[in-house]
Design a protein around this motif. Structure first.
Motif, short mmCIF file in Angstrom:
data_model
loop_
_atom_site.label_atom_id
_atom_site.label_comp_id
_atom_site.label_asym_id
_atom_site.label_seq_id
_atom_site.Cartn_x
_atom_site.Cartn_y
_atom_site.Cartn_z
N THR A 148 0.81 -1.22 0.00
CA THR A 148 0.00 0.00 0.00
C THR A 148 0.84 1.26 0.00
O THR A 148 0.56 2.21 -0.75
N LEU A 149 1.88 1.32 0.82
CA LEU A 149 2.59 2.58 1.06
C LEU A 149 3.89 2.75 0.29
O LEU A 149 4.42 3.86 0.23
N HIS A 150 4.40 1.68 -0.31
CA HIS A 150 5.65 1.80 -1.05
C HIS A 150 5.46 2.68 -2.29
O HIS A 150 4.42 2.61 -2.96
N PRO A 151 6.44 3.53 -2.62
CA PRO A 151 6.32 4.40 -3.81
C PRO A 151 6.15 3.64 -5.11
O PRO A 151 5.67 4.20 -6.10
N ALA A 155 0.72 3.34 -3.59
CA ALA A 155 0.76 4.74 -3.13
C ALA A 155 0.57 5.77 -4.23
O ALA A 155 -0.22 6.71 -4.07
N LEU A 161 -3.83 9.88 -0.45
CA LEU A 161 -2.73 9.15 0.18
C LEU A 161 -2.36 9.71 1.55
O LEU A 161 -2.11 8.95 2.49
N ARG A 162 -2.30 11.02 1.68
CA ARG A 162 -1.87 11.59 2.96
C ARG A 162 -2.78 11.14 4.10
O ARG A 162 -2.32 10.72 5.16
N ARG A 165 -2.57 7.14 4.45
CA ARG A 165 -1.28 6.77 5.05
C ARG A 165 -1.29 7.07 6.55
O ARG A 165 -0.85 6.23 7.35
N TYR A 194 9.06 5.50 4.11
CA TYR A 194 8.91 5.56 2.66
C TYR A 194 8.63 6.99 2.22
O TYR A 194 7.78 7.67 2.82
N VAL A 196 6.86 9.90 0.28
CA VAL A 196 5.53 10.06 -0.32
C VAL A 196 5.73 10.49 -1.76
O VAL A 196 6.51 11.41 -2.03
#
Length: 269
Positions: A148-151, A155, A161-162, A165, A194, A196
């Motif tokens: 989910t959060l990896h560039p 993401a 996202l902000r 996350r 990670y 953003v």
């Protein structure tokens, strides 16, 4: 996953859990049908608690099953709860039930994760959303937080996202406080670091009236030129008697608007 040191007495460990829960000795004693004096003696090591008392206090302190085993071992007792591998034949009924649940939820996304967010099962709806994710993130074992959060994961396609996350990181922080897992802490530090994606930093949150989704924060994600919106629900097993089962969580993603629901149904037809 436990971080309990075996040379630490059970009393100080129970006191630490009690203080973390912000419960007084008197309140805990009333809940556990004991006395504040006895709780004090246990915490200072003047009294050795019975196996039943440890489990009773752990229940009222909402201590995770894995940590209850650790407390019993520290106190000199055998672990009470088994830790059965999910691929063990004894787990066959559980695996079948989860598979039926996931497939029954299709075409909407649903998955099952363990205590460190390793994906142990998922349906086609999840596989659909993972299109375009970097190959190294799809190599087993898959981790939901990394995906989910990896560039190079989801993401860049998450429109809010902000907010999403921040919600996921807060969720992990609550779990770390509950389970005291060193492995979960390492995962948290990794995904929190990670970067953003650049476009997400300046991207506005989805437009809409304040009352559009008053009941839950949606996951708003781009897919093949469309914007899909989901609300997430997480379920766990009631009164688990096995460490593995206690740490499983089933997450389902319900369409947050009619457009998303109609599009997913059209893909399945």
């Amino acid at each position: 996953m436990t971080t309990v040191a075996l040379d630490t007495g059970v009393g100080p460990l129970l006191r630490s859990w009690r203080q973390q829960r912000r419960i007084s000795q008197l309140e805990l004693a009333l809940r556990a049908d004991s006395s504040a004096r006895h709780i004090s003696f246990i915490e200072t090591g003047r009294s050795r608690p019975s196996e039943d008392m440890i489990l009773r206090l752990a229940d009222h302190l909402d201590i995770p099953v894995r940590e209850r085993n650790a407390l019993l071992v520290v106190a000199g007792y055998a672990p009470r709860y088994a830790e059965t591998a999910l691929d063990d034949p004894a787990m066959g009924a559980l695996r079948d039930g989860m598979e039926q649940l996931l497939q029954g939820y299709d075409p909407y996304p649903a998955l099952v994760v363990d205590g460190t967010y390793t994906v142990v099962a998922a349906n086609r709806g999840i596989a659909m959303l993972l299109e375009g994710v970097a190959e190294h993130l799809l190599a087993p074992p898959l981790n939901a937080m990394r995906l989910t959060l990896h560039p190079q994961g989801l993401a860049p396609r998450i429109r809010n996202l902000r907010a999403w996350r921040a919600d996921l990181l807060a969720q992990m922080e609550r779990q770390i406080a509950l389970a005291r897992s060193a492995e979960l802490r390492e995962l948290y530090e990794e995904v929190a670091a990670y970067p953003v994606p650049g476009d997400a930093e300046g991207r506005d949150e989805p437009a809409g009236p304040p009352s559009a989704l008053p009941f839950a924060l949606p996951l708003v994600i781009e897919y093949h030129g469309r914007v899909l919106s989901f609300v997430s629900s997480i379920a766990t097993f009631n009164t688990p008697m096995d460490v593995t089962v206690a740490e499983l969580a089933i997450e389902t993603f319900l369409p947050a608007d009619q457009e998303t629901a109609s599009y997913l149904r059209s893909l399945a037809s």
